[in-house]
Design an enzyme around this catalytic site. Structure first.
Site, short mmCIF file in Angstrom:
data_model
loop_
_atom_site.label_atom_id
_atom_site.label_comp_id
_atom_site.label_asym_id
_atom_site.label_seq_id
_atom_site.Cartn_x
_atom_site.Cartn_y
_atom_site.Cartn_z
N GLY A 1 -0.96 -3.02 7.01
CA GLY A 1 -2.25 -2.77 6.37
C GLY A 1 -2.69 -3.98 5.59
CD GLU B 1 -2.22 -3.06 2.12
OE1 GLU B 1 -3.07 -3.80 1.57
OE2 GLU B 1 -1.13 -3.49 2.54
CG HIS C 1 -2.96 -5.31 -2.35
ND1 HIS C 1 -2.34 -6.20 -3.20
CD2 HIS C 1 -2.09 -5.13 -1.31
CE1 HIS C 1 -1.16 -6.55 -2.69
NE2 HIS C 1 -0.98 -5.90 -1.56
CG HIS D 1 2.59 -8.29 -2.78
ND1 HIS D 1 2.16 -9.24 -1.87
CD2 HIS D 1 2.29 -7.08 -2.24
CE1 HIS D 1 1.62 -8.63 -0.82
NE2 HIS D 1 1.69 -7.32 -1.03
CG ASP E 1 3.05 -8.62 -11.55
OD1 ASP E 1 3.13 -9.12 -12.70
OD2 ASP E 1 3.59 -7.54 -11.25
CB VAL F 1 1.56 -6.35 -14.27
CG1 VAL F 1 1.96 -5.02 -14.91
CG2 VAL F 1 0.37 -6.16 -13.34
CD GLN G 1 10.99 -7.89 -7.32
OE1 GLN G 1 10.81 -7.02 -8.18
NE2 GLN G 1 10.86 -7.66 -6.03
CB ALA G 2 13.18 -14.33 -6.66
ZN ZN Z 1 0.50 -5.92 -0.24
#
Ligand code: ZN
Length: 599
Positions: free
Chosen positions: A184, A225, A228, A234, A250, A252, A258-259
């Site tokens: 998606g 999705e 998004h 992500h 991100d 947030v 996170q890697a």
């Molecule tokens: Zn995505």
């Protein structure tokens, strides 16, 4: 041979890549190649989002936002033409995941469980189209396209897809065959033009019933999705390919650094970037459907900010509001039951005029009208006539009309609706023993008395007659005529005909749409009525924070808001003249006001 075909079928229907792949970032990168302003738009939006978050972070319980959704099923095979039930199952998943009502949220590791958020966003399949037609919120388009892949082809009828519904009023979700490995992709706010705004999901990963790919069978691809679409990226920050894959963010603040993406169904914890364990169970990671089950409060705040910053038009969309109830109509009839109907004056004037009401064989009267009265606020949708004779030497017409009763001595006054009808059509109906029904394109509203009838444009050339009762009833005196001098006369008048009659005309009257008149009555009053632009509402000191909503006669919502004062005014002078229905809610009480706007 059979085995071979079966294998191909299995592959084509059910195979999706083993690892989740979301096309949103790649789609965005393609857009940016062709549009230099997207990054600037996103930066501007980001500052607005951060401002909204900082100003609203302590606001506590917010309203629950409700997003109207239209799902476009674009299919080439029966398997791709997924069922209504499968579509509904996806809406159910969205509502569970965005309201933290998904059962598997309980699987969240304890160190993150306090972050799991009720995002207070709900989704509904549209109940009305942009044109206020009924819909189940699902469109179906047969296409010759094999598969679509990332891009806008599925979003355009011209390329084998389906055009978006107005994306300022609906979340558009296209479901189609996406080329493997894309499950998606979505458009982030401010990155694309309205016709392409929305979410695209592969049919094998949509909903939680039907023929779904094993790893993507719980509807989480769409949850991801739509995240998004609400401006989440992500949770690892999309920096997995950079030199320092812990440097990105991100945006947030409560998702751990996170890697890169996590795939499949990892056991917790799997640490990176010095965290206590990647938040692989986050909906914005790449794990299997069964292994993602939470948004964080920070993600929620970001989505709420996006709704208020760049998708706020959805908050006033009526896409999920029910359509008005069907019209309740009746006919008004002034001919007394049991009366015999005869062609008008056929006995009395047979030698002189052969009984015709007007026309070549009779007087050259212009108009005939029957008087009616009804409760205020009725809609006149049409008229029914029982004509007895019609003839024309050419393309003759009569104008079927409704007049108000504002003329001298209560006679017909202003024409408030009319429609032309061919005399030949009427003649054909007479020969078939049919009544003539005329429906108005814009049904007028009537307060009290009105007249229904017709005007003959060329009485020297054309002829018409209508059945009537002609027995001089005391309860009649309802028919009027307009003579060749344009003077209106009642039929009892010696200048007209000294006989009281009723013409065989019925008015089809209907109740206003969109309002239940029997709702419990609150104490508000509205004045003046009619209004020339300003309407005052007196809430009688009850519930100053009352909501109001206004409908036009065809059920469209024309406005809504809140009254903060016990005496409030609305300026509706910019609206078109007509009848509007105001519904005011004062706590659990409703009151309705039918206001006529005159200009
Ligand atoms: Zn995505």
């Amino acid at each position: 041979m059979k085995i071979f075909i079966f294998t191909i079928l299995l592959l084509s229907q059910f195979h999706l890549t083993a690892q989740r792949f979301c096309g949103t970032a790649d789609y965005l990168n393609e857009l940016k190649k062709n549009n230099n302003s997207i990054s600037a738009n996103q930066d501007l939006l980001e500052s607005r989002i951060q401002q909204f978050i900082s100003e609203n972070s302590n606001s506590g319980q917010r309203v629950v936002y409700r997003i109207p959704v239209v799902v476009h099923v674009v299919y080439n095979t029966d398997a791709e033409n997924i069922s209504d039930a499968q579509v509904q199952s996806q809406i159910d998943v969205l509502n569970e995941d965005y309201r933290k009502q998904n059962a598997d949220v309980n699987l969240t590791p304890s160190i993150y469980s306090s972050l799991a958020a009720d995002c207070e966003i709900e989704f509904c399949l549209a109940t009305r189209t942009i044109d206020n037609l009924p819909t189940n919120g699902i469109t179906r388009t047969l296409t010759t396209a094999g598969n679509f892949g990332m891009g806008n082809a599925v979003k355009q009828a011209a390329t084998g897809g389906k055009d978006a519904w107005n994306s300022t009023r609906y979340l558009n979700i296209w479901v189609c065959d996406l080329s493997d490995p894309v499950l998606g992709f979505a458009t982030l706010p401010g990155t694309t033009s309205a016709p392409f705004d929305g979410v695209v999901i592969d049919y094998r990963a949509f909903g939680r019933i039907g023929n779904l790919s094993a790893s993507y069978n719980k509807g989480r691809t769409c949850t991801h999705e739509v995240g998004h679409w609400f401006n989440l990226i992500h949770n690892w920050g999309d920096d997995e390919n950079s030199a320092d894959d812990c440097a990105g963010t991100d945006n947030v603040n409560d998702t751990p650094n996170q890697a890169g993406p996590r795939f499949g169904c990892p056991t917790f914890p799997q640490a990176s970037c010095g965290n206590s364990g990647d938040m692989s169970m986050n909906f914005m990671d790449y794990t299997n459907d069964a292994c993602m089950y939470m948004f964080t409060t920070g993600q929620k705040n970001r989505m709420i900010a996006a709704i208020n910053s760049s998708r706020s038009t959805l908050l006033v969309s009526n896409g999920c509001e029910p359509l008005p109830a069907p019209l309740v109509c009746d006919t008004l009839d002034n001919v007394i039951g049991g009366d015999g109907l005869t062609e008008y004056l056929s006995n009395e004037f047979d030698s002189l005029a052969n009984g015709y009401l007007t026309g070549t064989n009779s007087y050259n009267d212009i108009s005939f009208a029957e008087k009616f009265s009804t409760n205020s606020g009725k809609q006149i949708n049409g008229l029914l006539f029982d004509f007895s004779t019609a003839s024309t030497s050419g393309a003759g017409i009569v104008l079927v009309r409704v007049w108000d009763a504002s003329g001298p001595n209560g006679s017909p006054g202003v024409v408030i609706s009319q429609k032309s009808v061919s005399l030949q059509l009427i003649a054909n109906q007479i020969s078939n023993f049919e009544l003539t029904q005329v429906d108005f394109d814009s049904p007028p509203y009537i307060n009290g008395g009105f007249y229904a009838g017709f005007t003959m444009l060329n009485p020297e050339e054309d002829t018409i007659a209508i059945f009537s009762n002609q027995d001089d009833e005391v309860n009649t005196n309802t028919a009027w005529l307009q003579n060749a001098d344009s003077q209106w006369l009642p039929f009892q008048d010696t200048l007209a005909y000294e006989i009281k009659i009723s013409l065989a005309i019925k008015a089809i009257v209907c109740n206003p749409v969109g309002i239940d008149e029997d709702l419990e009555t609150a104490t508000s009053i509205a004045f003046p009525n009619p209004s020339s632009g300003i309407v005052n509402f007196d809430l009688k000191n009850e519930n100053r924070n009352s909501t109001w909503i206004a409908y036009s006669i065809d059920g469209r919502i024309c406005g809504k808001g809140v009254f903060n004062e016990t005496l409030s005014s609305l300026n509706i002078s910019e609206w078109n003249a007509g009848i509007y229905l105001f519904q005011i809610q004062q706590n659990d009480k409703f009151s309705n006001h039918k206001i006529q706007l005159i200009k």
